[in-house]
Motif scaffolding. Structure first.
Motif, PDB file in Angstrom:
ATOM      1  N   SER A   1     -10.031  -9.536   4.274  1.00 37.30           N
ATOM      2  CA  SER A   1     -11.175  -9.616   3.352  1.00 37.30           C
ATOM      3  C   SER A   1     -11.058  -8.655   2.163  1.00 37.30           C
ATOM      4  O   SER A   1     -11.850  -8.720   1.235  1.00 37.30           O
ATOM      5  CB  SER A   1     -12.468  -9.320   4.122  1.00 37.30           C
ATOM      6  OG  SER A   1     -12.326  -8.080   4.806  1.00 37.30           O
ATOM      7  N   ASP A   2     -10.035  -7.768   2.175  1.00 45.49           N
ATOM      8  CA  ASP A   2      -9.840  -6.861   1.028  1.00 45.49           C
ATOM      9  C   ASP A   2      -9.192  -7.623  -0.112  1.00 45.49           C
ATOM     10  O   ASP A   2      -8.180  -8.295   0.096  1.00 45.49           O
ATOM     11  CB  ASP A   2      -8.891  -5.701   1.390  1.00 45.49           C
ATOM     12  CG  ASP A   2      -9.475  -4.793   2.468  1.00 45.49           C
ATOM     13  OD1 ASP A   2     -10.716  -4.752   2.598  1.00 45.49           O
ATOM     14  OD2 ASP A   2      -8.675  -4.141   3.177  1.00 45.49           O
ATOM     15  N   PRO A   3      -9.747  -7.515  -1.328  1.00 43.97           N
ATOM     16  CA  PRO A   3      -9.054  -8.122  -2.462  1.00 43.97           C
ATOM     17  C   PRO A   3      -7.749  -7.368  -2.750  1.00 43.97           C
ATOM     18  O   PRO A   3      -7.642  -6.172  -2.429  1.00 43.97           O
ATOM     19  CB  PRO A   3     -10.033  -7.963  -3.628  1.00 43.97           C
ATOM     20  CG  PRO A   3     -11.152  -7.119  -3.157  1.00 43.97           C
ATOM     21  CD  PRO A   3     -11.002  -6.833  -1.694  1.00 43.97           C
ATOM     22  N   GLY A   4      -6.773  -8.072  -3.289  1.00 44.89           N
ATOM     23  CA  GLY A   4      -5.489  -7.423  -3.575  1.00 44.89           C
ATOM     24  C   GLY A   4      -5.154  -7.450  -5.054  1.00 44.89           C
ATOM     25  O   GLY A   4      -5.902  -7.990  -5.864  1.00 44.89           O
ATOM     26  N   ASP A   5      -4.003  -6.843  -5.381  1.00 42.84           N
ATOM     27  CA  ASP A   5      -3.547  -6.798  -6.769  1.00 42.84           C
ATOM     28  C   ASP A   5      -2.076  -7.220  -6.801  1.00 42.84           C
ATOM     29  O   ASP A   5      -1.203  -6.468  -6.363  1.00 42.84           O
ATOM     30  CB  ASP A   5      -3.716  -5.371  -7.297  1.00 42.84           C
ATOM     31  CG  ASP A   5      -3.203  -5.240  -8.714  1.00 42.84           C
ATOM     32  OD1 ASP A   5      -2.720  -6.255  -9.282  1.00 42.84           O
ATOM     33  OD2 ASP A   5      -3.267  -4.120  -9.255  1.00 42.84           O
ATOM     34  N   PRO A   6      -1.804  -8.413  -7.318  1.00 42.54           N
ATOM     35  CA  PRO A   6      -0.415  -8.900  -7.335  1.00 42.54           C
ATOM     36  C   PRO A   6       0.545  -7.929  -8.030  1.00 42.54           C
ATOM     37  O   PRO A   6       1.729  -7.882  -7.681  1.00 42.54           O
ATOM     38  CB  PRO A   6      -0.510 -10.219  -8.096  1.00 42.54           C
ATOM     39  CG  PRO A   6      -1.923 -10.665  -7.916  1.00 42.54           C
ATOM     40  CD  PRO A   6      -2.744  -9.412  -7.850  1.00 42.54           C
ATOM     41  N   ASP A   7       0.036  -7.169  -8.989  1.00 38.23           N
ATOM     42  CA  ASP A   7       0.928  -6.239  -9.686  1.00 38.23           C
ATOM     43  C   ASP A   7       1.470  -5.151  -8.762  1.00 38.23           C
ATOM     44  O   ASP A   7       2.416  -4.451  -9.116  1.00 38.23           O
ATOM     45  CB  ASP A   7       0.195  -5.578 -10.861  1.00 38.23           C
ATOM     46  CG  ASP A   7      -0.075  -6.588 -11.966  1.00 38.23           C
ATOM     47  OD1 ASP A   7       0.635  -7.621 -11.991  1.00 38.23           O
ATOM     48  OD2 ASP A   7      -0.998  -6.357 -12.767  1.00 38.23           O
ATOM     49  N   ARG A   8       0.843  -4.997  -7.619  1.00 40.54           N
ATOM     50  CA  ARG A   8       1.326  -3.986  -6.669  1.00 40.54           C
ATOM     51  C   ARG A   8       2.051  -4.634  -5.493  1.00 40.54           C
ATOM     52  O   ARG A   8       2.227  -4.012  -4.452  1.00 40.54           O
ATOM     53  CB  ARG A   8       0.133  -3.171  -6.127  1.00 40.54           C
ATOM     54  CG  ARG A   8      -0.634  -2.393  -7.204  1.00 40.54           C
ATOM     55  CD  ARG A   8      -1.880  -1.754  -6.607  1.00 40.54           C
ATOM     56  NE  ARG A   8      -1.671  -1.232  -5.256  1.00 40.54           N
ATOM     57  CZ  ARG A   8      -1.303   0.019  -4.981  1.00 40.54           C
ATOM     58  NH1 ARG A   8      -1.132   0.878  -5.960  1.00 40.54           N
ATOM     59  NH2 ARG A   8      -1.129   0.404  -3.737  1.00 40.54           N
TER      60      ARG A   8
ATOM     61  N   GLU B   1      -5.696 -15.619  -8.633  1.00 39.13           N
ATOM     62  CA  GLU B   1      -7.120 -15.709  -8.310  1.00 39.13           C
ATOM     63  C   GLU B   1      -7.367 -15.486  -6.828  1.00 39.13           C
ATOM     64  O   GLU B   1      -8.254 -14.725  -6.441  1.00 39.13           O
ATOM     65  CB  GLU B   1      -7.668 -17.085  -8.737  1.00 39.13           C
ATOM     66  CG  GLU B   1      -7.822 -17.163 -10.244  1.00 39.13           C
ATOM     67  CD  GLU B   1      -8.170 -18.568 -10.734  1.00 39.13           C
ATOM     68  OE1 GLU B   1      -8.073 -18.783 -11.952  1.00 39.13           O
ATOM     69  OE2 GLU B   1      -8.512 -19.445  -9.877  1.00 39.13           O
ATOM     70  N   GLY B   2      -6.555 -16.140  -6.024  1.00 40.45           N
ATOM     71  CA  GLY B   2      -6.749 -16.040  -4.569  1.00 40.45           C
ATOM     72  C   GLY B   2      -6.569 -14.618  -4.070  1.00 40.45           C
ATOM     73  O   GLY B   2      -7.291 -14.149  -3.178  1.00 40.45           O
ATOM     74  N   CYS B   3      -5.611 -13.919  -4.630  1.00 41.33           N
ATOM     75  CA  CYS B   3      -5.331 -12.543  -4.191  1.00 41.33           C
ATOM     76  C   CYS B   3      -6.464 -11.620  -4.618  1.00 41.33           C
ATOM     77  O   CYS B   3      -7.033 -10.893  -3.803  1.00 41.33           O
ATOM     78  CB  CYS B   3      -4.006 -12.088  -4.782  1.00 41.33           C
ATOM     79  SG  CYS B   3      -3.558 -10.394  -4.381  1.00 41.33           S
TER      80      CYS B   3
END
Ligand code: TRP
Ligand code: SF4
Length: 405
Positions: free
Chosen positions: A305-312, A333-335
């Motif tokens: 449930s934690d949003p993520g950051d593709p750049d990381r 968007e999904g991440c």
């Protein structure tokens, strides 16, 4: 002096057989070779002698990798009908030219090639204070000059070696391109072009020599290239005569810089055997899926449930190579919204890599079952390479005065 490579359609490149090829090699080098083979007259070879300079203590790796490497090339789409493929050590002319060039190459030129000190620093566990290792770039020069290649597809790290090659060629031509009766032979060769072309050549040469007119030089070179009834030796004389120099025996090649690819590995660093983050070109389907499933993701995304950051996230870097725009948007968007989980995100990636590797794996398996086919391809390529190499070497020996019997 910038002597033109006469056979400018010819290109040469080599690869060291020091282990299994992976996706980094494919995206960084092989894909480019596959494209070039249809545009140029290509000579691609397994640089087994070069591998020995760093692996002389464990030469078994080389033996194991040579044929596998050829199989990987073919699996990746190199076509023996489009490119000549061979092993360096099967064309001993490379070695003779290397030896001859070594006589006139100043030690300081080799000592100041950046890779010399860099590699010694980097590979500290190996003793690279050898004669052979110092000569590495000169052997490479011989590889290139023996085919009188116009261009050499290489990565950034190899540009200095092509630069050295140019200097060595220039020095060679300067030392040995002078014939006793050069002037007379050049004049006779000009006549063979016919009245009109001879006059044009003379005028262009004059414009270049007297006014430094670079355009005239370029036009004269074009004119020469189109002369069907000039023998190669005469052609070389007239290329040299344009610039007031001697005969151009070894033309200077240029680097054809391979578009930089930073194919990311499984951990987000550049894909490389030494980082243990590779996907091999023959990675089995299940281990491929497994490797991608185990890839680390954004470390801040602990729970689903934690949003993520593709750049990381290293997975995103691979998506950048494989995904289309829609898919990229889906990941972004999904991440960021926690709309998708990391395993969901990896699914299309597994599919894409798997689709890329499947035909390669199949071709490689086929070839592995028919080693005689692979040998034949190499035998054919070697024969073509040796024909060209012998022709160059004959001229080199003649120019150096080594034709006494
Ligand atoms: N030194 C090159 C490398 O490490 C391999 C190589 C050997 C090569 N001979 C060559 C590349 C001639 C181009 C031309 O990648
Ligand atoms: Fe990385 Fe994809 Fe997970 Fe985002 S959803 S952290 S991009 S694997």
């Amino acid at each position: 002096m910038d002597t033109v490579a006469l056979q400018s359609r010819r290109i040469v490149s080599g690869m060291r057989p020091t282990g299994q090829l992976h996706l980094g090699h494919y995206h960084g080098v092989l894909k480019n070779w596959v494209k070039l083979q249809h545009e140029f007259d290509c000579f691609f070879f397994v640089a087994d002698w070069h591998a020995l300079t760093t692996h002389y203590e464990d030469s078994g790796v080389i033996e194991d990798s040579v044929w596998e490497m050829v199989i990987d090339w073919l699996a990746a789409g190199i076509e023996p009908s489009a490119a000549s493929l061979f092993l360096q050590s099967k064309v001993p002319e490379h070695a003779e030219l290397h030896l001859l060039l070594s006589m006139m190459t100043p030690l300081s030129w080799l000592e100041r090639v950046p890779t010399y000190k860099d590699q010694q620093e980097k590979l500290k566990e190996k003793d690279l204070s050898t004669y052979g290792f110092l000569g590495y770039p000169l052997l490479q020069s011989a590889d290139i000059l023996i085919y009188r290649a116009g261009q050499v597809p290489v990565g950034e790290d190899q540009v200095a070696h092509v630069e050295l090659t140019r200097e060595v060629a220039r020095r060679f031509n300067h030392l040995y391109g002078r014939e006793k009766d050069f002037e007379e032979k050049a004049t006779a060769a000009i006549k063979k072009m016919g009245k009109k072309n001879a006059k044009l050549y003379n005028n262009l040469r004059k414009s270049y020599q007297e006014q430094g007119d670079a355009e005239a030089l370029a036009t004269a070179r074009e004119l020469l290239k189109n002369q069907q009834n000039l023998a190669l030796g005469d052609m070389e004389r007239l290329f040299g005569y344009l610039e007031g120099a001697g005969k151009v025996i070894l033309p200077e090649p240029t680097s054809l810089l391979t578009p930089a690819s930073k194919m990311p590995g499984l951990d987000g660093q550049k894909m490389s055997k030494s980082y243990g983050n590779t996907i091999s070109l023959r990675e089995p389907e299940d281990s491929l899926a497994d490797k991608i499933k185990r890839m680390p993701t954004d470390t801040n995304r602990v729970r689903r449930s934690d949003p993520g950051d593709p750049d990381r996230c290293p997975v995103w870097q691979l998506h950048e190579v494989y995904a289309d725009e829609d898919q990229k948007q889906w990941v972004q968007e999904g991440c960021r919204s926690a709309g998708i989980g990391c395993l969901d995100c990896k699914g299309p990636l597994i599919d894409a890599v798997s689709a890329e590797l499947r035909p390669m794996r199949e071709r490689a398996n086929d070839l592995s079952e028919h080693p005689e086919d692979v040998r034949r391809i190499i035998d054919d390529g070697t024969a073509k390479a040796r024909e060209v190499a012998q022709e160059t070497l004959t001229e080199v020996r003649t120019a150096m005065g080594l034709t006494y019997k």
